[in-house]
Design an enzyme around this catalytic site. Structure first.
Site, PDB file in Angstrom:
ATOM      1  N   LYS A  21       0.798  -1.378   0.039  1.00 28.72           N
ATOM      2  CA  LYS A  21       0.075  -0.040   0.080  1.00 28.72           C
ATOM      3  C   LYS A  21       0.805   1.370  -0.106  1.00 28.72           C
ATOM      4  O   LYS A  21       0.701   2.215  -0.618  1.00 28.72           O
ATOM      5  CB  LYS A  21      -0.967   0.088   1.192  1.00 28.72           C
ATOM      6  N   ASN A  22       1.881   1.261   0.655  1.00 30.41           N
ATOM      7  CA  ASN A  22       2.663   2.559   0.991  1.00 30.41           C
ATOM      8  C   ASN A  22       3.795   2.565  -0.050  1.00 30.41           C
ATOM      9  O   ASN A  22       4.350   3.779   0.098  1.00 30.41           O
ATOM     10  CB  ASN A  22       3.078   2.317   2.468  1.00 30.41           C
ATOM     11  N   ARG A  70      -4.812  10.795   4.313  1.00 25.98           N
ATOM     12  CA  ARG A  70      -3.792  11.811   4.377  1.00 25.98           C
ATOM     13  C   ARG A  70      -2.558  11.558   3.425  1.00 25.98           C
ATOM     14  O   ARG A  70      -1.896  12.666   3.036  1.00 25.98           O
ATOM     15  CB  ARG A  70      -3.196  11.981   5.900  1.00 25.98           C
ATOM     16  N   CYS A 121      -5.008  12.454  12.901  1.00 24.28           N
ATOM     17  CA  CYS A 121      -5.814  11.178  12.738  1.00 24.28           C
ATOM     18  C   CYS A 121      -5.697  10.511  14.246  1.00 24.28           C
ATOM     19  O   CYS A 121      -5.291  11.219  15.130  1.00 24.28           O
ATOM     20  CB  CYS A 121      -5.420  10.310  11.475  1.00 24.28           C
ATOM     21  N   ARG A 134       0.114  14.313  12.884  1.00 26.09           N
ATOM     22  CA  ARG A 134       0.423  14.138  11.578  1.00 26.09           C
ATOM     23  C   ARG A 134       0.778  15.288  10.776  1.00 26.09           C
ATOM     24  O   ARG A 134       0.423  15.690   9.609  1.00 26.09           O
ATOM     25  CB  ARG A 134      -0.424  13.379  10.809  1.00 26.09           C
ATOM     26  N   ASP A 149       4.474   0.444  11.963  1.00 28.40           N
ATOM     27  CA  ASP A 149       3.297  -0.113  11.473  1.00 28.40           C
ATOM     28  C   ASP A 149       3.159  -1.797  12.079  1.00 28.40           C
ATOM     29  O   ASP A 149       2.077  -2.334  11.793  1.00 28.40           O
ATOM     30  CB  ASP A 149       3.239  -0.092  10.180  1.00 28.40           C
ATOM     31  N   VAL A 156       7.513   6.544  17.390  1.00 28.02           N
ATOM     32  CA  VAL A 156       7.342   7.655  16.066  1.00 28.02           C
ATOM     33  C   VAL A 156       6.113   8.333  16.223  1.00 28.02           C
ATOM     34  O   VAL A 156       6.185   9.296  16.069  1.00 28.02           O
ATOM     35  CB  VAL A 156       7.403   6.451  14.703  1.00 28.02           C
ATOM     36  N   ARG A 201      -8.657  -0.444   4.631  1.00 30.00           N
ATOM     37  CA  ARG A 201      -7.776   0.474   3.977  1.00 30.00           C
ATOM     38  C   ARG A 201      -6.484  -0.160   3.888  1.00 30.00           C
ATOM     39  O   ARG A 201      -5.731   0.536   2.716  1.00 30.00           O
ATOM     40  CB  ARG A 201      -7.670   1.876   4.977  1.00 30.00           C
TER      41      ARG A 201
HETATM   42  C1  EPZ Z   1       4.206   6.649   6.248  1.00 25.81           C
HETATM   43  O1  EPZ Z   1       3.382   8.001   6.961  1.00 25.81           O
HETATM   44  C2  EPZ Z   1       3.333   5.818   6.225  1.00 25.81           C
HETATM   45  N1  EPZ Z   1       2.257   5.977   5.315  1.00 25.81           N
HETATM   46  C3  EPZ Z   1       2.545   5.202   7.848  1.00 25.81           C
HETATM   47  O2  EPZ Z   1       1.864   4.080   7.673  1.00 25.81           O
HETATM   48  C4  EPZ Z   1       3.903   4.881   8.735  1.00 25.81           C
HETATM   49  O3  EPZ Z   1       3.431   4.527   9.914  1.00 25.81           O
HETATM   50  C5  EPZ Z   1       4.941   6.007   8.753  1.00 25.81           C
HETATM   51  O4  EPZ Z   1       5.218   6.302   7.405  1.00 25.81           O
HETATM   52  C6  EPZ Z   1       6.117   5.933   9.420  1.00 25.81           C
HETATM   53  O5  EPZ Z   1       6.837   4.925   9.014  1.00 25.81           O
HETATM   54  C7  EPZ Z   1       2.415   6.022   3.948  1.00 25.81           C
HETATM   55  O6  EPZ Z   1       3.653   5.802   3.832  1.00 25.81           O
HETATM   56  C8  EPZ Z   1       1.263   6.511   3.289  1.00 25.81           C
HETATM   57  P1  EPZ Z   1       6.019  10.185   8.797  1.00 25.81           P
HETATM   58  P2  EPZ Z   1       3.965   9.094   6.934  1.00 25.81           P
HETATM   59  O7  EPZ Z   1       6.172  11.470   7.989  1.00 25.81           O
HETATM   60  O8  EPZ Z   1       4.986   9.666   5.947  1.00 25.81           O
HETATM   61  C9  EPZ Z   1       6.472  13.411  11.898  1.00 25.81           C
HETATM   62  C10 EPZ Z   1       0.045   2.724   7.878  1.00 25.81           C
HETATM   63  O9  EPZ Z   1      -0.437   2.119   8.852  1.00 25.81           O
HETATM   64  N2  EPZ Z   1       6.443  14.542  10.965  1.00 25.81           N
HETATM   65  O10 EPZ Z   1       7.027   9.305   8.487  1.00 25.81           O
HETATM   66  O11 EPZ Z   1       2.752  10.266   7.364  1.00 25.81           O
HETATM   67  C11 EPZ Z   1       5.198  12.886  12.310  1.00 25.81           C
HETATM   68  O12 EPZ Z   1       4.191  13.491  13.508  1.00 25.81           O
HETATM   69  C12 EPZ Z   1       0.639   4.146   7.738  1.00 25.81           C
HETATM   70  O13 EPZ Z   1      -0.006   1.919   6.775  1.00 25.81           O
HETATM   71  C13 EPZ Z   1       6.337  15.889  11.213  1.00 25.81           C
HETATM   72  O14 EPZ Z   1       6.463  16.414  12.397  1.00 25.81           O
HETATM   73  O15 EPZ Z   1       4.724   9.571   8.635  1.00 25.81           O
HETATM   74  C14 EPZ Z   1       5.630  11.457  12.908  1.00 25.81           C
HETATM   75  O16 EPZ Z   1       5.789  11.682  14.187  1.00 25.81           O
HETATM   76  C15 EPZ Z   1       0.342   4.743   9.339  1.00 25.81           C
HETATM   77  N3  EPZ Z   1       6.554  16.628  10.264  1.00 25.81           N
HETATM   78  C16 EPZ Z   1       6.989  11.059  12.487  1.00 25.81           C
HETATM   79  O17 EPZ Z   1       7.403  12.715  11.719  1.00 25.81           O
HETATM   80  C17 EPZ Z   1       6.255  16.079   8.940  1.00 25.81           C
HETATM   81  O18 EPZ Z   1       6.283  17.060   8.017  1.00 25.81           O
HETATM   82  C18 EPZ Z   1       7.013  10.190  11.258  1.00 25.81           C
HETATM   83  O19 EPZ Z   1       5.841  10.451  10.309  1.00 25.81           O
HETATM   84  C19 EPZ Z   1       6.187  14.984   8.607  1.00 25.81           C
HETATM   85  C20 EPZ Z   1       6.047  13.948   9.609  1.00 25.81           C
END
Ligand code: EPZ
Length: 420
Positions: free
Chosen positions: A22-23, A93, A117, A122, A307, A329, A399
């Site tokens: 998916k990702n 998102r 969420c 996020r 995840d 995370v 999803r």
């Molecule tokens: C990706 O989300 C995945 N989704 C998530 O999978 C996964 O849990 C996550 O990466 C971590 O591995 C997709 O790839 C579509 P992040 P993402 O930006 O990119 C902070 C699932 O279950 N952050 O890596 O949105 C954030 O708050 C989903 O399949 C900022 O502060 O996650 C978090 O604490 C859930 N500012 C950390 O970074 C930003 O601009 C990591 O988030 C962006 C992120």
């Protein structure tokens, strides 16, 4: 809303085929906006999130054609809208991943702020910081990101303040058609980032270093067409292996790649699972034994993935001993705990740490899914629990897991979906 009904306490036995990730599919689909030539993407998982992103592309004017063999053709030659509306983005998102491609190819984008969420706030500040570094004017108005570039994006050196998967992907896509070189330091190293880069390079991009913490993109004037096979879903793989562990069963997963989830396989071996692997398969055999508790601390790839945290917590609830689960995370990714406690789990929470003391047997109960991976942990718990577990709001599970009741039934689980 549909619910899943599980009669548990049955060891899973058998083989299932793992779907495309998916990702990886989501950013690869949005990356198709970067070219006016048709692209063919194979091994697309049959998921609600994928349907959402395809309808978003269609709303923008792209022609999206589904093929019966899990393939999709996207022709973004006729894109005439640059907006990702709130009613779509709030449901997923990852729609924010259209930002980079739209700015790189068209110089404009109007994308709803994703909002938070269940698992956290996020934010997307890192995405926007990268776009601004490449010459994009960004302002937030009425809950929307209004972004535009007066001229072609300019390559830049960007140091991410925090490791972010979609942040890295958005910036990488924006840099593909920018003028000059972009370097992303402290980039996410997830395999899905590398898969996206491989896809873009097939279209004519010049990206090196994807999969490491430093990614270099040499901007090109335009991309062409091409076809690509999305990599297997490492989280779906880990989830079915954890299902075998919690039910003391024996499974073989095909169409997957063991190298994508080494940290997960090592933890599953620590529970007592006997693991064998081949190039595109993984088997796990518990030999009927109760799992041993394991300590988990989530972190960006290649460390243990957030995840898979909820799924391993479910394993710990029935394991021998005490397992400490630390979530580093996301700030609110323990929504499954109170539901597991309703099934008899012994879990004590202290901030971002959960102390799980294994019990001999969980009891089936009606429970509520809150987010994608929390739903998966409740399914695992239901598979191990005695009597009946009813999982409400399973649209969350749809999803991220395609054909979940069919795949679980193939493994001998007593599970059925009930529309309500
Ligand atoms: C990706 O989300 C995945 N989704 C998530 O999978 C996964 O849990 C996550 O990466 C971590 O591995 C997709 O790839 C579509 P992040 P993402 O930006 O990119 C902070 C699932 O279950 N952050 O890596 O949105 C954030 O708050 C989903 O399949 C900022 O502060 O996650 C978090 O604490 C859930 N500012 C950390 O970074 C930003 O601009 C990591 O988030 C962006 C992120």
């Amino acid at each position: 809303m549909d619910k899943l009904i599980i009669h548990g306490n049955v060891p899973l036995q058998g083989e299932v085929r793992i779907s495309g990730a998916k990702n990886a599919a989501l950013p690869i689909l949005t990356a198709s906006l970067l070219t006016s030539a048709p692209v063919h993407i194979h091994n697309i998982p049959h998921l609600h999130d994928v349907t959402t992103i395809m309808s978003l592309l269609g709303q923008m004017g792209a022609r999206v054609t589904l093929h019966e063999n899990l393939g999709v053709e996207v022709d973004a030659g006729s894109v005439n809208s640059f907006q990702a509306p709130y009613d779509l983005v709030r449901t997923m998102r990852a729609s924010v991943l259209v930002l980079g491609p739209l700015l790189s190819r068209f110089g404009r984008a109007e994308v709803s702020l994703p909002g938070g969420c269940a698992i956290g706030t996020r934010p997307v500040d890192q995405h926007l910081k990268g776009m601004q570094a490449m010459g994009v004017d960004v302002c937030i108005e009425n809950g929307y990101i209004q972004a535009q570039a007066k001229k072609r994006l300019q390559g830049a050196t960007i140091v991410m303040d925090i490791v972010t998967v979609t942040g890295t992907e958005n910036i990488m896509m924006a840099a593909v058609l920018a003028k000059g070189q972009t370097i992303i330091h402290n980039a996410a190293r997830e395999p899905e980032v590398e898969d996206l880069a491989n896809f873009l390079n097939i279209l004519g991009a010049k990206i090196t270093g994807a999969g490491t913490s430093t990614i270099v993109i040499e901007g090109v004037n335009e991309l062409g067409g091409g076809s690509y096979h999305v990599l297997p879903d490492r989280i779906e793989t880990g989830t079915y292996l954890a299902a075998a562990v919690i039910t003391r069963g024996k499974v073989k997963l095909k169409n997957t790649r063991p190298d994508l989830l080494e940290s997960v396989l090592l933890k599953l071996e620590e529970t007592g699972g006997e693991i064998n692997t081949g190039q595109d398969w993984i088997s796990l055999d518990m030999k009927g034994n109760r799992p041993r508790a394991v300590n988990i601390s989530t972190a960006p790839y290649p460390a243990f993935p957030t995840d898979m945290q909820a799924q391993m917590m479910a394993v710990n609830t029935v394991a021998e001993g005490v397992g400490i689960v630390t979530e580093t995370v996301f700030e609110n990714r323990f929504m499954h705990v109170q539901e597991l406690q309703r099934m008899g789990a012994d879990i004590a929470l202290k901030g971002n740490i959960a102390i799980c003391t294994g019990v001999g047997q969980l009891q089936g109960a009606p429970v509520m899914a809150t987010d994608l991976r929390a739903s998966a942990s409740l399914i695992l718990a239901g598979l191990a629990a005695e009597k009946e577990t009813v999982i409400n709001r399973i649209y969350h599970i749809d999803r991220g897991y395609s054909c979940i009741e069919e795949k679980l039934s193939q493994l001998g689980a007593r599970v059925q979906r009930m529309a309500s």
